[in-house]
Scaffold this motif. Structure first.
Motif, PDB file in Angstrom:
ATOM      1  N   TYR A  60       0.871  -1.177   0.000  1.00  0.00           N
ATOM      2  CA  TYR A  60       0.000   0.000   0.000  1.00  0.00           C
ATOM      3  C   TYR A  60       0.905   1.224   0.000  1.00  0.00           C
TER       4      TYR A  60
ATOM      5  N   GLY B  37       1.806   5.264  -2.383  1.00  0.00           N
ATOM      6  CA  GLY B  37       1.542   6.156  -3.495  1.00  0.00           C
ATOM      7  C   GLY B  37       2.240   5.678  -4.751  1.00  0.00           C
ATOM      8  N   PRO B  38       1.823   6.171  -5.922  1.00  0.00           N
ATOM      9  CA  PRO B  38       2.378   5.688  -7.187  1.00  0.00           C
ATOM     10  C   PRO B  38       3.896   5.829  -7.309  1.00  0.00           C
TER      11      PRO B  38
ATOM     12  N   ALA C 195      -3.292   2.419  -3.767  1.00  0.00           N
ATOM     13  CA  ALA C 195      -2.874   3.796  -3.505  1.00  0.00           C
ATOM     14  C   ALA C 195      -4.042   4.683  -3.075  1.00  0.00           C
TER      15      ALA C 195
END
Length: 264
Positions: free
Chosen positions: A51, A53-54, A223
């Motif tokens: 889990y 962010g990109p 995300a």
């Protein structure tokens, strides 16, 4: 049969959703590890999901051997008008810079620049900040009355949350919202014949515009913030959306995020 996941990895950025997913993972006997560096750990890690962010995901997913599912970049623009309630074009940032009208512009699956209304294309980042061929979605400007986040697994809503009313944060579990049934009925239309397909595990935001339902956007489950969604159900979607690449089946292989190499 559920895919065995040993450890859920989290990015260094502390979020409420990260904490909630970690707690849900521990409740079912899974490990949970916060990665402190922008690279995959050396040697075997036991990490089977992520889990993050990109940008962080791009930095570590390849080294961890994970496959990340996301909606195709042009998915929103390919939907019929009946599901979007607005015209949306899938193009490049270079083309979008030539806009001479106000429009809502966003990167489809990244946060390379802010997603918002731009008075015209001159306000978009230049080629020194974003490559000319970077994909973008350019849409008509609409005002959503209420907006909802839905976690989808195999075409079914497993949990959901209202997250905004008239553009202001207003969070409540989906089952406590008066429009709960309408949300589910509209979500079912996303899987009607002829509608562009989605990964087996994904997050989709929907809302109301001028009294009708419309898709806001699709998001990668690995995300996405969970708002008031059930964390255990959300974790089920995350574990499917970010898992060992070798375990991604043929149906989902076309939705794999390309492996990127990020240097920090």
């Amino acid at each position: 049969m559920p895919t065995p996941i040993r450890t859920l990895a989290l990015s260094p950025r502390v979020t409420a959703t990260g904490h909630a997913l970690a707690a849900a993972a521990r409740r079912r006997g899974l490990g949970c590890e916060t990665l402190r560096e922008w690279r995959a750990p050396d040697g075997p890690s036991g990490i089977g999901s992520l889990y993050a962010g990109p940008l962080f995901a791009d930095a570590v997913a390849g080294g961890l051997g994970l496959g990340l599912l996301e909606a195709p970049a042009g998915w929103l623009a390919e939907l019929p008008y009946e599901l979007t309630g607005r015209d949306i074009e899938f193009t490049t940032v270079a083309e979008a810079r030539a806009l001479r009208r106000p429009a809502f512009v966003k990167p489809p699956n990244d946060k390379s620049f802010p997603a918002r209304v731009y008075p015209d294309g001159s306000g978009l980042p230049g080629p020194d900040a974003v490559d000319d061929d970077a994909p973008v979605l350019v849409g008509d400007i609409v005002a959503f009355t209420a907006e909802y986040r839905l976690y989808l697994l195999d075409g079914e809503v497993v949990t959901g949350s209202r997250y905004a009313v008239r553009g202001a944060l207003d969070v409540v579990p989906l089952e406590e919202d008066a429009l709960h049934g309408e949300v589910l009925d509209f979500a079912a239309l996303l899987f009607a014949p002829g509608v562009p397909p989605l990964p087996s595990a994904v997050v989709v935001d929907v809302g109301t515009v001028d009294g009708r339902w419309a898709v806001v956007e699709a998001n990668a489950a690995w995300a996405s913030g969970h708002y008031a969604c059930d964390s255990d159900a959300a974790l089920d979607v995350v574990l499917r959306a970010a898992r060992p690449a070798a375990e991604v089946g043929a149906r989902d292989a076309r939705f794999l995020r390309p492996v990127r190499h990020v240097v920090q």
